[in-house]
Each structure stands twice: as C-alpha cells, then as structure tokens.
Design an enzyme around this catalytic site. Structure first.
Site, PDB file in Angstrom:
ATOM      1  N   VAL A  11       0.836  -1.197   0.000  1.00 21.68           N
ATOM      2  CA  VAL A  11       0.000   0.000   0.000  1.00 21.68           C
ATOM      3  C   VAL A  11       0.877   1.255   0.000  1.00 21.68           C
ATOM      4  CG1 VAL A  11      -1.714   1.310   1.315  1.00 21.68           C
ATOM      5  CG2 VAL A  11      -1.917  -1.177   1.127  1.00 21.68           C
ATOM      6  N   ARG A  37      13.905  -4.380   2.531  1.00 20.24           N
ATOM      7  CA  ARG A  37      12.824  -3.864   1.704  1.00 20.24           C
ATOM      8  C   ARG A  37      13.180  -2.489   1.128  1.00 20.24           C
ATOM      9  NH1 ARG A  37       6.514  -4.883   3.383  1.00 20.24           N
ATOM     10  NH2 ARG A  37       6.037  -5.966   1.461  1.00 20.24           N
ATOM     11  N   GLU A 162      -4.496  -4.889  -5.616  1.00 17.51           N
ATOM     12  CA  GLU A 162      -3.183  -5.314  -6.095  1.00 17.51           C
ATOM     13  C   GLU A 162      -3.291  -5.811  -7.536  1.00 17.51           C
ATOM     14  OE1 GLU A 162      -1.169  -7.831  -3.291  1.00 17.51           O
ATOM     15  OE2 GLU A 162      -1.865  -6.550  -1.666  1.00 17.51           O
ATOM     16  N   LEU A 218     -13.660  -0.833   5.957  1.00 15.35           N
ATOM     17  CA  LEU A 218     -14.022  -2.204   6.337  1.00 15.35           C
ATOM     18  C   LEU A 218     -15.276  -2.647   5.596  1.00 15.35           C
ATOM     19  CD1 LEU A 218     -13.555  -2.352  10.236  1.00 15.35           C
ATOM     20  CD2 LEU A 218     -11.996  -3.134   8.459  1.00 15.35           C
ATOM     21  N   CYS A 273      -6.417  -8.517   2.592  1.00 12.00           N
ATOM     22  CA  CYS A 273      -7.442  -7.636   3.169  1.00 12.00           C
ATOM     23  C   CYS A 273      -8.780  -8.281   3.493  1.00 12.00           C
ATOM     24  CB  CYS A 273      -7.681  -6.459   2.233  1.00 12.00           C
ATOM     25  SG  CYS A 273      -6.334  -5.290   2.273  1.00 12.00           S
ATOM     26  N   GLN A 275     -10.326 -11.237   4.197  1.00 13.92           N
ATOM     27  CA  GLN A 275     -10.610 -12.040   5.386  1.00 13.92           C
ATOM     28  C   GLN A 275     -10.302 -11.259   6.667  1.00 13.92           C
ATOM     29  OE1 GLN A 275      -9.810 -16.247   5.518  1.00 13.92           O
ATOM     30  NE2 GLN A 275      -8.619 -15.974   7.370  1.00 13.92           N
ATOM     31  N   PHE A 335      -2.379 -14.771  -5.044  1.00 13.97           N
ATOM     32  CA  PHE A 335      -3.815 -14.776  -4.699  1.00 13.97           C
ATOM     33  C   PHE A 335      -4.676 -14.267  -5.839  1.00 13.97           C
ATOM     34  CE2 PHE A 335      -5.488 -10.488  -3.734  1.00 13.97           C
ATOM     35  CZ  PHE A 335      -4.337  -9.723  -3.763  1.00 13.97           C
ATOM     36  N   LYS A 336      -4.054 -13.622  -6.831  1.00 12.12           N
ATOM     37  CA  LYS A 336      -4.731 -13.237  -8.058  1.00 12.12           C
ATOM     38  C   LYS A 336      -3.643 -12.972  -9.093  1.00 12.12           C
ATOM     39  CE  LYS A 336      -5.896  -8.630  -8.068  1.00 12.12           C
ATOM     40  NZ  LYS A 336      -6.510  -7.371  -7.586  1.00 12.12           N
ATOM     41  N   ARG A 343      -0.360 -13.589   0.156  1.00 16.40           N
ATOM     42  CA  ARG A 343      -1.010 -13.590   1.471  1.00 16.40           C
ATOM     43  C   ARG A 343      -2.447 -14.128   1.355  1.00 16.40           C
ATOM     44  NH1 ARG A 343       0.468  -7.580   3.400  1.00 16.40           N
ATOM     45  NH2 ARG A 343       0.121  -7.230   1.173  1.00 16.40           N
TER      46      ARG A 343
HETATM   47  C1  UDX Z   1      -0.739  -3.054   5.196  1.00 19.04           C
HETATM   48  C2  UDX Z   1      -1.941  -3.749   5.788  1.00 19.04           C
HETATM   49  O1  UDX Z   1      -1.891  -5.113   5.442  1.00 19.04           O
HETATM   50  C3  UDX Z   1      -3.213  -3.151   5.315  1.00 19.04           C
HETATM   51  O2  UDX Z   1      -4.294  -3.624   6.044  1.00 19.04           O
HETATM   52  C4  UDX Z   1      -3.185  -1.717   5.504  1.00 19.04           C
HETATM   53  O3  UDX Z   1      -4.321  -1.151   4.920  1.00 19.04           O
HETATM   54  C5  UDX Z   1      -1.938  -1.083   4.968  1.00 19.04           C
HETATM   55  O4  UDX Z   1      -0.797  -1.720   5.445  1.00 19.04           O
HETATM   56  P1  UDX Z   1       0.584  -3.631   3.056  1.00 19.04           P
HETATM   57  O5  UDX Z   1       1.227  -2.395   2.585  1.00 19.04           O
HETATM   58  O6  UDX Z   1       0.153  -4.607   2.041  1.00 19.04           O
HETATM   59  O7  UDX Z   1      -0.749  -3.285   3.824  1.00 19.04           O
HETATM   60  O8  UDX Z   1       1.438  -4.291   4.227  1.00 19.04           O
HETATM   61  P2  UDX Z   1       2.940  -4.754   4.220  1.00 19.04           P
HETATM   62  O9  UDX Z   1       3.342  -5.081   2.816  1.00 19.04           O
HETATM   63  O10 UDX Z   1       3.065  -5.755   5.297  1.00 19.04           O
HETATM   64  O11 UDX Z   1       3.757  -3.429   4.616  1.00 19.04           O
HETATM   65  C6  UDX Z   1       3.856  -2.901   5.893  1.00 19.04           C
HETATM   66  C7  UDX Z   1       5.284  -2.405   6.106  1.00 19.04           C
HETATM   67  O12 UDX Z   1       5.347  -1.678   7.322  1.00 19.04           O
HETATM   68  C8  UDX Z   1       6.332  -3.510   6.201  1.00 19.04           C
HETATM   69  O13 UDX Z   1       7.300  -3.321   5.200  1.00 19.04           O
HETATM   70  C9  UDX Z   1       6.938  -3.338   7.604  1.00 19.04           C
HETATM   71  O14 UDX Z   1       8.321  -3.594   7.657  1.00 19.04           O
HETATM   72  C10 UDX Z   1       6.639  -1.882   7.892  1.00 19.04           C
HETATM   73  N1  UDX Z   1       6.606  -1.545   9.322  1.00 19.04           N
HETATM   74  C11 UDX Z   1       5.797  -2.223  10.173  1.00 19.04           C
HETATM   75  C12 UDX Z   1       7.421  -0.521   9.800  1.00 19.04           C
HETATM   76  O15 UDX Z   1       8.171   0.086   9.055  1.00 19.04           O
HETATM   77  N2  UDX Z   1       7.357  -0.194  11.131  1.00 19.04           N
HETATM   78  C13 UDX Z   1       6.554  -0.860  12.010  1.00 19.04           C
HETATM   79  O16 UDX Z   1       6.539  -0.541  13.198  1.00 19.04           O
HETATM   80  C14 UDX Z   1       5.756  -1.912  11.509  1.00 19.04           C
HETATM   81  C1  UDX Z   2      -9.157  -5.670  -2.270  1.00 19.01           C
HETATM   82  C2  UDX Z   2     -10.107  -4.534  -2.661  1.00 19.01           C
HETATM   83  O1  UDX Z   2     -10.576  -4.751  -4.008  1.00 19.01           O
HETATM   84  C3  UDX Z   2      -9.421  -3.197  -2.547  1.00 19.01           C
HETATM   85  O2  UDX Z   2     -10.339  -2.138  -2.824  1.00 19.01           O
HETATM   86  C4  UDX Z   2      -8.863  -3.042  -1.138  1.00 19.01           C
HETATM   87  O3  UDX Z   2      -8.148  -1.831  -1.034  1.00 19.01           O
HETATM   88  C5  UDX Z   2      -7.953  -4.207  -0.788  1.00 19.01           C
HETATM   89  O4  UDX Z   2      -8.651  -5.444  -0.960  1.00 19.01           O
HETATM   90  P1  UDX Z   2      -7.163  -6.944  -3.469  1.00 19.01           P
HETATM   91  O5  UDX Z   2      -7.233  -7.879  -2.328  1.00 19.01           O
HETATM   92  O6  UDX Z   2      -5.840  -6.406  -3.869  1.00 19.01           O
HETATM   93  O7  UDX Z   2      -8.092  -5.677  -3.208  1.00 19.01           O
HETATM   94  O8  UDX Z   2      -7.745  -7.681  -4.763  1.00 19.01           O
HETATM   95  P2  UDX Z   2      -9.197  -7.952  -5.370  1.00 19.01           P
HETATM   96  O9  UDX Z   2      -9.123  -7.698  -6.813  1.00 19.01           O
HETATM   97  O10 UDX Z   2     -10.268  -7.276  -4.638  1.00 19.01           O
HETATM   98  O11 UDX Z   2      -9.340  -9.552  -5.214  1.00 19.01           O
HETATM   99  C6  UDX Z   2      -9.426 -10.167  -3.945  1.00 19.01           C
HETATM  100  C7  UDX Z   2      -9.645 -11.646  -4.122  1.00 19.01           C
HETATM  101  O12 UDX Z   2     -10.941 -11.919  -4.622  1.00 19.01           O
HETATM  102  C8  UDX Z   2      -8.676 -12.312  -5.093  1.00 19.01           C
HETATM  103  O13 UDX Z   2      -8.272 -13.564  -4.588  1.00 19.01           O
HETATM  104  C9  UDX Z   2      -9.508 -12.485  -6.339  1.00 19.01           C
HETATM  105  O14 UDX Z   2      -9.063 -13.532  -7.145  1.00 19.01           O
HETATM  106  C10 UDX Z   2     -10.872 -12.769  -5.754  1.00 19.01           C
HETATM  107  N1  UDX Z   2     -11.999 -12.454  -6.654  1.00 19.01           N
HETATM  108  C11 UDX Z   2     -12.206 -11.164  -7.055  1.00 19.01           C
HETATM  109  C12 UDX Z   2     -12.875 -13.463  -7.047  1.00 19.01           C
HETATM  110  O15 UDX Z   2     -12.715 -14.633  -6.685  1.00 19.01           O
HETATM  111  N2  UDX Z   2     -13.944 -13.141  -7.851  1.00 19.01           N
HETATM  112  C13 UDX Z   2     -14.182 -11.852  -8.266  1.00 19.01           C
HETATM  113  O16 UDX Z   2     -15.182 -11.632  -8.982  1.00 19.01           O
HETATM  114  C14 UDX Z   2     -13.279 -10.837  -7.859  1.00 19.01           C
END
Ligand code: UDX
Ligand code: UDX
Length: 454
Positions: A11, A37, A162, A218, A273, A275, A335-336, A343
């Site tokens: 993100v 990273r 993603e 949410l 996200c 689940q 996951f897609k 994840r």
């Molecule tokens: C995460 C969450 O999964 C999502 O729910 C939220 O909306 C946004 O943050 P994502 O960016 O996909 O999404 O997470 P992740 O790829 O795990 O990145 C988080 C980063 O924060 C990691 O690189 C971790 O090292 C860093 N982090 C975590 C810090 O720099 N300091 C901390 O104290 C904890």
């Molecule tokens: C989701 C939300 O779309 C996004 O707005 C939020 O910020 C983060 O969570 P993401 O998890 O990156 O994004 O991917 P998304 O395209 O939503 O797919 C989630 C899962 O649902 C994937 O495993 C995908 O394959 C599955 N999916 C999606 C289906 O099985 N059927 C569908 O019709 C759409």
C-alpha cells in the site's frame, strides 16, 4: 511541503510513488524498519510486482521520492505523515483470530510523539478498526515531548487493488478523507485534499468524519467479499443442478442494480485484506453487542473456507478417491494474477489439502519465488519431499495425473494443452479454479475437465 510514509509495503510504496509523480513540488520519503525492503525499493528490482510501477518509481526516485530506513529523521522533517504499517489479525490473547493487532500502529504513534518538534498531520492509511484515531490521539497527547507540536489525525483509507495499483491510484473511483469536525480538523482535511486535487477531480474526493472514513473501508471490503461468497455459494448449486455459474452471473449482472463486477466464481478469495477486514468487522460487532450482525458477516468467511475445501475435495473425489503419490500440477500460487503477493492465497490451502492426501504437488507461478511458495505452505525453513516448484507450466504438468489452475494468470489461457495432455498420465484431469479455460476444447483433446459451477 514534505510528506513521509511509514511502511513501504504493497500500500505505502505504490501510493507514495504516485503522489511523488503527480506532485513534483512535494518531497516524499518512504521509510520502513525493514532494511532489505528499503534496499529493494532503491534498486532495479522493486520488492513488489505491480504493472506500471517501475516507470513511476524510476521517474520520481531521486527527484522528489526517497526510500530510507531513518524513520525518526523522516518524521521530524515532515508536515504530513502517512501510517501504512501492517495491521495483521491478532494471533494471541483477547480477540485472537479476529481483532486487528494494533501494536505497530501504537509504536509508530509513540515514535511520532517523541521526535516531533513541529505540528503534523497524521494520516491513517492502514486499514484499522473504527475509533483507532482516538487511541492514536491519546498516545500522542500523553507522550508529546513538550515542544508544543500539535497533531491532527486523519483517516484516508486506500482502496487500490493489487495488480492494478497504479491505474487505481491514477484514476480512483473516490478518495476518502475523514477528519475531526473542528476548525483544526477541517484545515488538516483541506491540506490533504490539496495533495490529491492535483490529479483527482474534486467530485471524487469525499470528506467525512473520522469514524465514517475508518468504517467505510471495512464495509467496502466486506461488501466486495460478500459478492464473491454469494456467487461461490451459487457455484455449488450450479454443479448440483447443471446450471452454469458464469451464465447465471452474466444474467444477473445485466440488472443495473446488481451490476456485472465481482461476480466471478472462483476457488475462493484471498489477499491480505478481505478475510482480515471481515474478521475485524465481526469482532467490532461483537464488542458493540451486535451478535446477529457479527454472525451475518462471519458467514462470508465461512463460505470462502468451504469453497477452498470443496475445490480440493473435488480433485480427490474425481481421481477415484485417492491422490496418494499422484503428481498434481498446481498452476498459479499468487492470490490473483499480476501480483507476486501470496497472502491468504487459496493456493496455500489447496496445496496443503493435497499434501494431506499424500499427493506429489508441483507448483508453478510466473512471479512468486520458489522459496516463498515452500515457506507459505510448509512454514519457514521446512521441507517436504512431496512439494516442489517447477520453472514452467509444461514442466509442472509433465507426468502429472491432474492439473489445478488456481490463479488466473493470462499465460495459462494460451498454453498448448495438446502438448500438455500428451505429457500426462491418463485419464488426464484438469480442474479450473478460475474458469479461464475452454472446457469444451479441453474435453475434445481428451481431458476430463472441470470448472467451478459449470
Ligand atoms: C498493510 C496492511 O496489510 C493493510 O491492512 C493496511 O491497509 C496497509 O498496510 P501492506 O502495505 O500490504 O498493507 O502491508 P505490508 O506489505 O506488510 O507493509 C507494511 C510495512 O510496514 C512492512 O514493510 C513493515 O516492515 C513496515 N513496518 C511495520 C514498519 O516500518 N514499522 C513498524 O513498526 C511496523
Ligand atoms: C481488495 C479490494 O478490491 C481493494 O479495494 C482493497 O483496497 C484491498 O482489498 P485486493 O485484495 O488487492 O483488493 O484484490 P481484489 O481484486 O479485490 O481480489 C481479492 C480476491 O478476490 C482475489 O483472490 C480475487 O481472485 C478474488 N476475486 C475477485 C474473485 O474470486 N472473484 C471476483 O469476482 C473478484
């Protein structure tokens, strides 16, 4: 203006890269405590795969986009601090398995309070439970270092998906900014609006109170996941009745009130996200004394677990009730498609089910490294001679009894299935967990081909 973002993940990284690209006058620093990273963000091989992201980063990096491990310096220098650290599901104590673990959010808030000597706007980018802003505010107030720095906490949840992060950020359906309804809160909201207004049309920037913004994220994810569980529940009925779930989805999706998107039946939804956020919503409902509401949303997750189990059970049943020592090729592990993120990928659960049935599982994914696949299924550093990773779909399928398509990568649509069929044991089975294959064509080749809900 100077911005920093704590958390260089799926993100934080892309979001900040796009802000830097679109706002060359703003200095954007992305910090993370994970040095590997940050090194990857500064290299030619970015830590995450997103179509279009390389170009965005290459244009802005070194100009007004910087990646660093110096969290404290970045906080001290910034006017706006985005918090994009992970908020995993708690694995211990009260709320284990459901509530969000806010330890990283809290520790970031403490660091901000400690090092700030000027006033800051703090932006929650991470998805968090409602009322987290209140907790952050209390921590800031109780820990300020006496320099008179003032803080305003905003909620600005990120809706990017993603695999399409860059187009989603360039052209969002909406940007949501929640703030305190006070003159100071309104001023902070206006400042953040001015950042997005450089490329997002004003009618797509929505401002609300803090709690509405936190909750909307949410709820958006819960509604999206609910549509998938709804169509997946119908896929089971289609298999029982001879209806075709894609035809049903098409027919209902033409109703403009229902709409065609997010009705693709599948082996189940995955990703970091859906689940996590639904479990979080369930936990919130329970804590506010709403058990019926909690049970309603919890079922979206149970249906998804059922769908994953149903897929692996169907493989076993079709292969004459035993897959022991049979080679099964699993195509796709992310996951897609178009992401290397695994994840909560349904592939993890399908592979584990097949291993439990003592199958020889060979996985191929175009973007996920072999080490990641092994550690996701088995745990870090663990090995199992019955699980291996192939370098191509053809290699995975050679000598297999069955193929399971678990991710909808485009390259799986154009495979030479005659060649694959000739390399497999007979009868050769194919299970399409994404409904991307032409089952009639596969059957003409000789495959015993099954889709989801068809
Ligand atoms: C995460 C969450 O999964 C999502 O729910 C939220 O909306 C946004 O943050 P994502 O960016 O996909 O999404 O997470 P992740 O790829 O795990 O990145 C988080 C980063 O924060 C990691 O690189 C971790 O090292 C860093 N982090 C975590 C810090 O720099 N300091 C901390 O104290 C904890
Ligand atoms: C989701 C939300 O779309 C996004 O707005 C939020 O910020 C983060 O969570 P993401 O998890 O990156 O994004 O991917 P998304 O395209 O939503 O797919 C989630 C899962 O649902 C994937 O495993 C995908 O394959 C599955 N999916 C999606 C289906 O099985 N059927 C569908 O019709 C759409």
């Amino acid at each position: 203006m100077k911005i920093c973002c704590i958390g260089a993940g799926y993100v934080g990284g892309p979001t900040m890269a796009v802000i830097a690209l679109k706002a060359p006058d703003i200095q954007v620093t992305v910090v993370d405590m994970n040095a590997a990273r940050i090194a990857a963000w500064n290299s030619d091989t970015l830590p995450i795969y997103e179509p279009g992201l390389d170009e965005v980063v290459k244009t802005a990096r070194g100009r007004n986009l910087f990646f660093s491990t110096d969290v404290r310096a970045a906080i001290a220098a910034s006017d706006i601090i985005f918090v994009s650290v992970n908020t995993p599901t708690k694995t211990y104590g009260v709320g284990a398995g459901r509530a969000a673990d806010l330890r990283y959010i809290e520790s970031v808030a403490r660091t901000i309070a400690e090092v700030s000597t000027t006033s800051k706007i703090i932006v929650e980018k991470s998805t968090i439970p409602v009322k987290t802003a209140e907790a952050i505010n209390q921590i800031l107030a109780a820990n300020s270092n006496g320099n008179g720095a003032k803080f305003q906490v905003l909620s600005n949840p990120e809706f990017l998906a993603e695999g399409t992060a860059v187009p989603d950020l360039f052209n969002p359906d909406r940007v949501l900014i929640g703030g305190e309804r006070t003159p100071e809160g309104d001023a902070a909201v206006a400042t953040l609006v001015s950042v997005y207004a450089r490329w997002v049309p004003p009618e797509r920037i929505i401002t609300t109170n803090l709690w509405s913004a936190e909750l909307s994220k949410l709820v958006a994810n819960a509604f999206l996941a609910q549509r998938i569980s709804s169509i997946n529940s119908i896929s089971a009925l289609c298999e029982a009745t001879g209806a075709d779930v894609d035809e049903v989805a098409n027919a209902i999706g033409k109703d403009s009130r229902i709409g065609p998107k997010f009705l693709k039946a599948s082996v189940g939804f995955g990703g970091s996200c859906f689940q996590k956020d639904i479990l979080n919503l369930v936990y919130l409902c329970e804590s506010f004394g709403l058990p019926e509401v909690a049970a309603y949303w919890n079922h979206v997750v149970s249906m998804n677990d059922y769908q994953k189990r149903r897929f692996s059970a169907k493989i076993v049943r079709s292969l004459f009730n035993t897959v022991a020592d049979k080679r099964i090729a699993v195509l796709g592990f992310a996951f897609k498609k178009d992401t290397n993120d695994t994840r909560e990928s349904p592939a993890i659960y399908v592979v584990r089910d097949l291993l439990a049935e003592q199958a020889n599982v060979v996985v191929y994914d175009p973007k996920v490294p072999a080490a990641e696949i092994l550690s996701d299924v088995l745990g870090k550093g663990q090995a199992n001679p019955q699980l291996s990773v192939a370098a191509s779909a053809y290699e995975a399928a050679a000598g297999a009894h069955a193929i399971a398509i678990v991710t909808e990568w485009d390259e799986f649509k154009t495979l030479d299935f005659t060649k694959i069929y000739n390399s497999m044991h007979k009868p050769a089975f194919l299970f399409d967990g994404r409904n991307i294959a032409d089952l009639a064509k596969l059957r003409a080749i000789g495959f015993r081909a099954h889709g989801i809900g068809r």
